[in-house]
Design a protein around this motif. Structure first.
Motif, PDB file in Angstrom:
ATOM      1  N   ASN C 518      61.365  91.723 146.723  1.00 19.60           N
ATOM      2  CA  ASN C 518      61.242  91.838 145.247  1.00 19.60           C
ATOM      3  C   ASN C 518      61.586  93.243 144.800  1.00 19.60           C
ATOM      4  O   ASN C 518      61.532  93.725 143.683  1.00 19.60           O
ATOM      5  CB  ASN C 518      59.700  91.763 144.996  1.00 19.60           C
ATOM      6  N   ALA C 519      61.705  94.270 146.030  1.00 16.66           N
ATOM      7  CA  ALA C 519      62.061  95.506 145.557  1.00 16.66           C
ATOM      8  C   ALA C 519      63.346  96.049 145.559  1.00 16.66           C
ATOM      9  O   ALA C 519      63.688  97.286 145.532  1.00 16.66           O
ATOM     10  CB  ALA C 519      61.032  96.304 146.366  1.00 16.66           C
ATOM     11  N   ILE C 520      64.486  95.363 146.234  1.00 17.03           N
ATOM     12  CA  ILE C 520      65.697  95.876 146.495  1.00 17.03           C
ATOM     13  C   ILE C 520      66.566  94.742 146.480  1.00 17.03           C
ATOM     14  O   ILE C 520      66.167  93.479 146.585  1.00 17.03           O
ATOM     15  CB  ILE C 520      65.713  96.347 147.907  1.00 17.03           C
ATOM     16  N   GLY C 521      67.833  94.715 146.220  1.00 11.18           N
ATOM     17  CA  GLY C 521      68.789  93.851 145.975  1.00 11.18           C
ATOM     18  C   GLY C 521      69.083  93.083 147.386  1.00 11.18           C
ATOM     19  O   GLY C 521      68.697  93.620 148.591  1.00 11.18           O
ATOM     20  N   PHE C 522      69.822  92.249 147.389  1.00 11.31           N
ATOM     21  CA  PHE C 522      70.155  91.400 148.582  1.00 11.31           C
ATOM     22  C   PHE C 522      70.776  92.115 149.816  1.00 11.31           C
ATOM     23  O   PHE C 522      71.591  93.065 149.532  1.00 11.31           O
ATOM     24  CB  PHE C 522      70.874  90.107 148.431  1.00 11.31           C
ATOM     25  N   SER C 523      70.423  91.919 150.732  1.00 11.55           N
ATOM     26  CA  SER C 523      71.081  92.211 152.173  1.00 11.55           C
ATOM     27  C   SER C 523      71.187  91.070 153.171  1.00 11.55           C
ATOM     28  O   SER C 523      70.331  90.326 153.315  1.00 11.55           O
ATOM     29  CB  SER C 523      70.586  93.333 152.857  1.00 11.55           C
ATOM     30  N   MET C 524      72.191  90.834 153.711  1.00 13.58           N
ATOM     31  CA  MET C 524      72.623  90.058 154.697  1.00 13.58           C
ATOM     32  C   MET C 524      71.800  90.534 155.828  1.00 13.58           C
ATOM     33  O   MET C 524      71.151  91.476 156.178  1.00 13.58           O
ATOM     34  CB  MET C 524      73.972  89.891 155.006  1.00 13.58           C
ATOM     35  N   VAL C 525      71.598  89.448 156.751  1.00 10.52           N
ATOM     36  CA  VAL C 525      70.542  89.813 157.993  1.00 10.52           C
ATOM     37  C   VAL C 525      71.201  91.117 158.664  1.00 10.52           C
ATOM     38  O   VAL C 525      72.256  91.520 158.791  1.00 10.52           O
ATOM     39  CB  VAL C 525      70.712  88.468 159.066  1.00 10.52           C
ATOM     40  N   THR C 526      70.208  91.445 159.409  1.00  7.19           N
ATOM     41  CA  THR C 526      70.582  92.639 160.413  1.00  7.19           C
ATOM     42  C   THR C 526      71.004  92.001 161.697  1.00  7.19           C
ATOM     43  O   THR C 526      70.473  91.401 162.566  1.00  7.19           O
ATOM     44  CB  THR C 526      69.215  93.439 160.811  1.00  7.19           C
ATOM     45  N   GLY C 527      72.421  91.802 161.754  1.00  5.73           N
ATOM     46  CA  GLY C 527      72.928  91.014 163.018  1.00  5.73           C
ATOM     47  C   GLY C 527      74.481  91.221 162.805  1.00  5.73           C
ATOM     48  O   GLY C 527      74.950  91.895 161.849  1.00  5.73           O
ATOM     49  N   GLY C 528      75.127  90.663 163.825  1.00 13.63           N
ATOM     50  CA  GLY C 528      76.648  91.024 163.776  1.00 13.63           C
ATOM     51  C   GLY C 528      77.197  92.418 163.967  1.00 13.63           C
ATOM     52  O   GLY C 528      78.213  92.805 163.543  1.00 13.63           O
ATOM     53  N   SER C 529      76.173  93.385 164.368  1.00 12.20           N
ATOM     54  CA  SER C 529      76.279  94.847 164.339  1.00 12.20           C
ATOM     55  C   SER C 529      77.073  95.210 163.241  1.00 12.20           C
ATOM     56  O   SER C 529      77.845  96.044 163.006  1.00 12.20           O
ATOM     57  CB  SER C 529      77.397  94.899 165.407  1.00 12.20           C
ATOM     58  N   ARG C 530      76.200  95.043 161.999  1.00 13.44           N
ATOM     59  CA  ARG C 530      76.715  95.260 160.666  1.00 13.44           C
ATOM     60  C   ARG C 530      76.029  96.315 159.900  1.00 13.44           C
ATOM     61  O   ARG C 530      76.605  96.966 159.045  1.00 13.44           O
ATOM     62  CB  ARG C 530      76.681  93.958 159.643  1.00 13.44           C
ATOM     63  N   VAL C 531      74.860  96.640 160.517  1.00 17.88           N
ATOM     64  CA  VAL C 531      74.024  97.468 159.498  1.00 17.88           C
ATOM     65  C   VAL C 531      74.571  99.090 159.171  1.00 17.88           C
ATOM     66  O   VAL C 531      74.477  99.403 158.332  1.00 17.88           O
ATOM     67  CB  VAL C 531      72.400  97.311 159.905  1.00 17.88           C
ATOM     68  N   THR C 532      74.404  99.604 160.414  1.00 18.17           N
ATOM     69  CA  THR C 532      75.228 100.918 160.516  1.00 18.17           C
ATOM     70  C   THR C 532      76.437 100.973 159.559  1.00 18.17           C
ATOM     71  O   THR C 532      76.566 101.996 158.906  1.00 18.17           O
ATOM     72  CB  THR C 532      75.295 101.784 161.623  1.00 18.17           C
TER      73      THR C 532
END
Lengths: 162, 289, 758
Positions: C518-532
């Protein structure tokens, strides 16, 4: 169902709780005592995430029945840092990046402290074998061992500066 | 069955009385019992904690120069007794292979024995040592060979209300060793365990030997033919090969998640030989002093 | 997939202030003092305790379930079965991919159970003991059916079809054997002609067992579903937006009505990128009108969560005498478990990712089996696809008398060369990683007596995708970064580092919050080595917007145009007029924010493109006792291209963690089934993950070949590390024994059997 009333000492404080005869110490710590730092990873003594000390020796809290705590002395992760701040092990773990998810970390820290209490100058092999009962899936153990050995060196240095 | 009572008797007599009730189980280290209670494999109406009874904790010398190890003595405490470590290093090392340090600070050899797992680590070492138990029960006290306690996986020859009060080791006249085979370095149940006891004359001739195998049969085995193969020899290749063959012949393992039967049979020969050589090295070293 | 090209100087030569340093992580104190709240720690006031009844049968029809006695037990507030989740038609309407349907049915079976541990009913009660007692009162009438435990059993001619109505995308109905869940294929060139020209051809069959991610934290959640339809879920996961979308789709809840609060996560490795408990906890909560906690035991985790599929593969590889690989045929079957989950595409895609191979023919498939549905485990499919390739390359090297690293260097894909999907590679670091391994002292160290030295390379394509972030400046100039990517590897630290570097302020002045849905827009999963990479880009984007605002505020204060204001070293610098040469620090501007236009904050959203693969090269020294088959790893080096290592400790940690998981996969980890298809080893005693005494130090070597598509050159690092160990260990053991080991795990019994077979 008759519940037992247990009085014990946890991290130096007098504590009491009600439990069933078959309740484990881990459930008593995490439930009525509100100390969720010790974790359940397996419930069968195979992972060490619930490591605490009982009368000074490290045990898996999931393998101890809560009534056994009567009159005994329990130390958990919550008691490791003092008023003066983090224990050197805790500091070295942070400095070395010796935790990732952190779930195994309380158990590892309690076990590592027990190691250094028993053996202030462990070899790498001795540290690894002592910590064999603490599963970590994130780190591959490398930085954990480095942090433990670094702490051992630091404490030896503090006790008898060269 | 829900556990409705927890008792912490202070005397042996009180414990015996509590354990004479149906559904009462003795608690020493709890590293098997607590797990089994949680999984439903064991049911205990009443748990009787033995650890606050002074006679049941600690290691004492017996009149014949042996050792009496209280049933509630944890495995790690064995290592602190210099005399025990010097006399029976195989027994001590077997007990200190069980689980982890956390487990060994609680687990006991008596519990390991009475849990009667085919792969129990302390049992082959105790059998090779010709260890006995002091058993307490409604009919009084008796002594029984450790080898006669486990009768099948999870079952013992103890009568209702009986419990082990002490493990008794004879005085050492030779040397012992225990080895086990596990896939990992720690934390595994033995795929094969071998406890060896050797008595050597000054010239290196084996005058007595016992070899016990764990995890290759419903209970730990004393392989009499294996010991016999060594007696009179100087532990040369022929005697060791005969020892290994006798062990392989005696092994009667199953396929399970810890190993295949074929593998266990083969390894019983390998481990028996290695355990004998380790015990022999200790015996030779003892002669050198 | 994009192919960014061009050069970027690496971290050390660029002179970053913060990037590349090793500050203490911001969540560290809570973690080392036991204060951090993980899923099983969370308590909601008035919470009930849930429990799940699981099938003991690997395959059965549910004839009837009688929950009346359980519902009547004092203290029981709700009882549900699969009938309390929406029907098939509704679920397919809400999600026509079928995912909501399959996820829902895995969470709670309806008329059939497909694996030992499949949930059939659930209760919520006032205490855990009452909940367990209630489970014992539920009567389930099963008609036990024959179970298929392995790929071979599932593909046997008379095997029971687990999903008779399942259609395989890309195949004619009825053209495939029963129990095929998915197929994948790709090819290039003319393998037949190429094999004919090859100087050496090696072929072989390989097998790996299903393995589990082994996170130490079992799954747990607390759910509260109110009468007005709004709900809250507190749970650890690799994606609270994923929980929201999966639960929202299954239960028909508008997404803004469902708030998912991320708790600290005790390991995931891919296994927590889907839900197992949450939909069940929600319907219990709705029924009971109270929050409900559901938690898995360790046995539940092994039986009922999402392990990695086992594989059976065949490979044929041809090479010239100079070591050029000219042709590869690869066929991989993966056992996907009870419901569809296809890793055959990433397996084939990853198998030869580090190499340029002109002619290849790859085929693969996912196969239904009566075990829990498989799910992602760190580079899903890549270890299984790469293992046969790396073992075969090793054998080619032996046959040609070539150094196995030299052979790989000869075939390494260079930037611009054509990749698996026909697109050119970007600035991949395959060559640099191989050369770094070859230059490492381990490669030239003398080998101990009886030991074998194995090497293997591996890569994972990584990902970018959608992420959202917000950055706001507090009145005192400290900075808050809000984002929605659960931190499983130290990303809070790296976000703070990237934000601080961009802003020019110290690391300690930036705090990172992982906010709820509820407090931030969408992010895809932490996976796929994508976050950094991706969330990092969103954060940097937001910071750059904030910098624009700061420049504008400074311009207002100085009475100049915004273009006259520079931002550097954490301050605005005036370029013209009376105040030329003066600066205003971030704190100084922040103090005057409300008088200069209002609070200073900005958002960044991305659908990040331009991600690049990570390449790893591992060297393993191992000694296998030829009498017992027991293997000891004596030395291990893991080289990996990180692009730019934002925080080297955490990059090393990912490399080391992946390496040790791969070592476990190679040596002793496997699912074992009994004769009736029940999991025989659902615990840490007999599912044998490496313990501390099993391992040496893992020498992690970071190679930096920056990715031009990221402001700091980041390539994802989390997953690559698990790919090379299977080949590296198998090659080491094979060389130690002088015999090729093709079946994992290399448990002592299996090795011994292979040694004594001939």
């Amino acid at each position: 169902m008759s519940r037992l009333h247990i009085t014990t000492t946890v991290n130096g404080d007098a504590q009491e709780f009600l439990c069933e005869p078959g309740t484990t110490l881990l459930d008593a710590l995490r439930g009525p005592l509100g100390l969720t730092g010790s974790k359940e990873g397996c419930g069968s003594g195979d992972c060490g995430a619930c490591t605490v000390t009982l009368d000074g020796e490290m045990v898996c809290a999931c393998l101890v029945l809560a009534p056994e705590a009567q009159g005994r002395r329990i130390e958990t992760i919550e008691g490791m840092a003092g008023a003066e701040g983090l224990h050197p092990l805790q500091q070295q773990f942070l400095a070395h990046g010796a935790l990732q998810c952190g779930f195994c970390t309380p158990g590892v820290l309690v076990a590592a402290k027990a190691l250094l209490d028993h053996n202030p100058d462990p070899s790498e092999s001795e540290a690894r074998y002592w910590l064999a009962g603490n599963l970590c899936r994130c780190t591959g153990y490398d930085k954990i061992i480095r942090a433990v050995l670094a702490t051992a060196a630091q404490l030896r240095q503090e006790r008898s500066p060269a | 069955m829900t556990t409705t009572q927890f008792h912490s008797p202070a005397t042996l007599a009180e414990a015996a009385s509590l354990l004479s009730a149906a559904g009462a189980r003795p608690l020493a280290g709890g590293t098997d019992l607590v797990v089994q209670m949680r999984s439903g494999r064991a049911a205990a109406q009443a748990v009787v904690d033995l650890k606050r009874i002074p006679e049941l904790t600690g290691i004492r010398r017996t009149a014949d120069g042996g050792f009496a190890i209280g049933a509630a003595t944890p495995c790690t405490a064995l290592k602190a007794d210099a005399a025990l470590v010097a006399a029976w290093p195989g027994v001590v090392e077997a007990a200190n292979l069980i689980g982890s340090v956390q487990v060994r600070n609680r687990a006991t050899m008596a519990g390991n024995l009475c849990n009667a797992s085919p792969g129990a680590d302390s049992v082959p070492a105790l059998i090779a040592a010709a260890a006995r138990c002091r058993v307490v029960g409604p009919a009084g006290e008796r002594e029984v060979a450790v080898a006669e306690v486990p009768t099948a996986p999870g079952r013992t020859s103890l009568a209702a209300g009986e419990f082990v009060a002490a493990i008794l080791l004879p005085p050492q006249t030779g040397a012992d060793a225990y080895l086990r085979l596990t896939p990992r370095t720690e934390m595994d149940i033995a795929v094969v365990g071998a406890g060896a006891w050797i008595e050597l004359a000054a010239d290196g001739t084996c005058t007595a030997a016992r070899l016990s195998l764990g995890a290759v049969a419903p209970t730990a085995l004393l392989v009499e033919a294996a010991g016999a193969a060594l007696v009179g020899s100087k532990l040369g290749e022929e005697a060791l090969a005969a020892l290994s063959a006798a062990c392989q012949a005696a092994a009667n393992p199953i396929d399970d998640k810890r190993g295949t039967a074929a593998y266990r049979v083969a390894m019983s020969g390998v481990l028996a030989r290695r355990a004998v050589l380790k015990a022999a090295a200790r015996a030779a070293a003892a002669h050198a002093h | 997939m994009n192919a960014p090209t061009g050069k970027l100087e690496n971290a050390s030569s660029k002179g970053y202030r913060i990037i590349g340093t090793r500050p203490i992580r911001p969540d560290g104190v809570d973690k080392v003092t036991g204060k951090a709240i993980y899923s099983p720690d969370f308590v909601a006031p008035g919470m009930l305790h849930g429990a799940i009844l699981r099938s003991p049968h690997a395959h059965a029809r549910i004839r009837a379930i009688d929950t009346s006695a359980a519902a009547a037990l004092a203290g029981v507030k709700a009882v549900v079965t699969g009938a309390d989740l929406p029907d098939d038609a509704t679920l397919l309407e809400r999600d026509n991919t079928g995912e909501a349907l399959h996820v829902a049915r895995h969470c709670l079976a309806v008329d059939r159970v497909l694996f030992d541990g499949h949930a059939v009913a659930a209760v919520a009660a006032t205490t855990p003991e009452v909940a367990q007692a209630a489970l014992a009162l539920i009567a389930v009438d099963y008609e036990v059916l024959p179970a298929v435990r392995t790929i071979a059993e599932a593909l046997a001619p008379d095997a029971p079809a687990l999903h008779p109505d399942h259609t395989v995308r890309g195949a004619e109905p009825g053209s495939l054997p029963a129990n095929i869940a998915a197929v994948s294929a790709n090819s290039r060139g003319d393998v037949a002609a190429a094999f004919a020209e090859a100087d050496v051809v090696v072929e072989g069959s390989y097998r790996t067992a299903p393995v589990h991610q082994g996170y130490i934290e079992p799954h747990a959640c607390v759910a509260q579903w109110n009468a007005d339809g709004q709900g809250q879920i507190w749970a650890s996961s690799q994606g609270h937006f994923m929980i929201r979308s999966q639960v929202g789709a299954i239960l028909g809840i508008p997404l803004a009505d469902l708030r998912v609060v991320p708790l600290e996560i005790g390991g995931g490795f891919g296994g927590k990128t889907r839900v197992f408990l949450e939909p069940v906890a929600m319907i219990l909560s709705r029924r009971a009108a109270r929050p409900v906690r559901l938690a898995m035991t360790r046995a539940d985790v092994f039986r009922s969560s999402g392990p990695a599929p086992g594989s059976e593969s065949r490979v044929r590889m041809g090479a010239k005498a100079d070591g050029t690989i000219v042709a590869v045929e690869l066929d991989v079957s993966l056992g996907c478990g009870a419901y569809p989950h296809d890793e055959s595409t990433p397996a084939l895609m990853s198998a030869t990712l580090p190499y340029s191979i002109p002619n290849f023919a790859f085929t693969g498939r996912a196969v239904f089996t009566n075990m829990t549905t498989s799910h992602a485990y760190r580079a899903p499919g890549a270890p299984q696809g790469s293992f046969p390739i790396e073992c075969t390359i090793d054998q080619i090297a032996e046959r040609l008398g070539m150094d196995p690293l030299d052979l790989r260097i000869r075939n390494a894909a260079r930037p611009g060369e054509t990749g698996y999907f026909g697109l050119p590679h970007g600035e991949v670091g395959f060559l640099e990683s191989l050369e770094a391994a070859r230059a490492h002292p381990h490669w030239s160290a003398p080998l101990a007596e009886g030991a074998g030295r194995g090497v293997a390379a591996g890569a994972w394509g990584n990902y970018g995708g959608p992420s959202s972030a917000e950055v706001s400046v507090a009145e005192d100039g400290t900075v808050l970064v809000t984002e929605g990517s659960p931190d499983i590897g130290g990303s809070r630290a790296s976000m703070a580092m990237m934000a601080g570097e961009t802003l020019g302020v110290p690391y300690e002045q930036v705090r990172v919050v992982i906010a709820d849905t509820n407090a931030i827009g969408f992010s895809m999963v932490t996976g796929g080595s994508r976050v950094t990479f991706a969330t990092g880009k969103a954060v940097i984007q937001a910071v750059e917007h904030v910098i624009e605002q700061l420049r504008h505020r400074a311009a207002l204060i100085w009475g100049v145009e915004t273009e006259e204001v520079d931002w550097r070293d954490g301050a605005a610098w005036c370029g013209s007029g009376d105040n030329a040469g003066q600066s205003l620090s971030l704190a100084a501007i922040a103090a005057r924010a409300n008088n200069s236009g209002g609070p200073i904050s900005a958002s960044g959203t991305v659908n990040a493109q331009g991600y690049l693969p990570g390449c790893g090269v591992h060297i393993c020294d191992a000694v296998t006792d030829p009498e017992t088959g027991v293997t000891t790893i004596t030395r291990y080096t893991a080289v990996q291209d990180a692009g730019t290592a934002i925080h080297p400790d955490y990059v090393e940690g990912q490399i080391q963690g992946g390496a040790v998981q791969g070592i476990g996969w190679a040596l002793n980890e496997e699912y074992v089934w009994n004769a009736v298809g029940q999991v025989d080893n659902p615990g840490f005693l007999d599912y044998r993950m490496p313990v501390a005494s099993d391992l040496p130090m893992i020498d992690a070597v970071i190679v930096e070949k920056p990715n031009p598509a990221h402001p700091f050159g980041v390539k994802g690092v989390g997953e690559t590390g698990i790919v090379p160990p299977l080949g590296a260990v198998a090659n080491a053991v094979s060389r130690s024994l002088g015999k090729r080991m093709a079946e994992l795990p290399l448990s002592p019994a299996r090795v011994h059997a292979a040694l004594t077979a001939s």
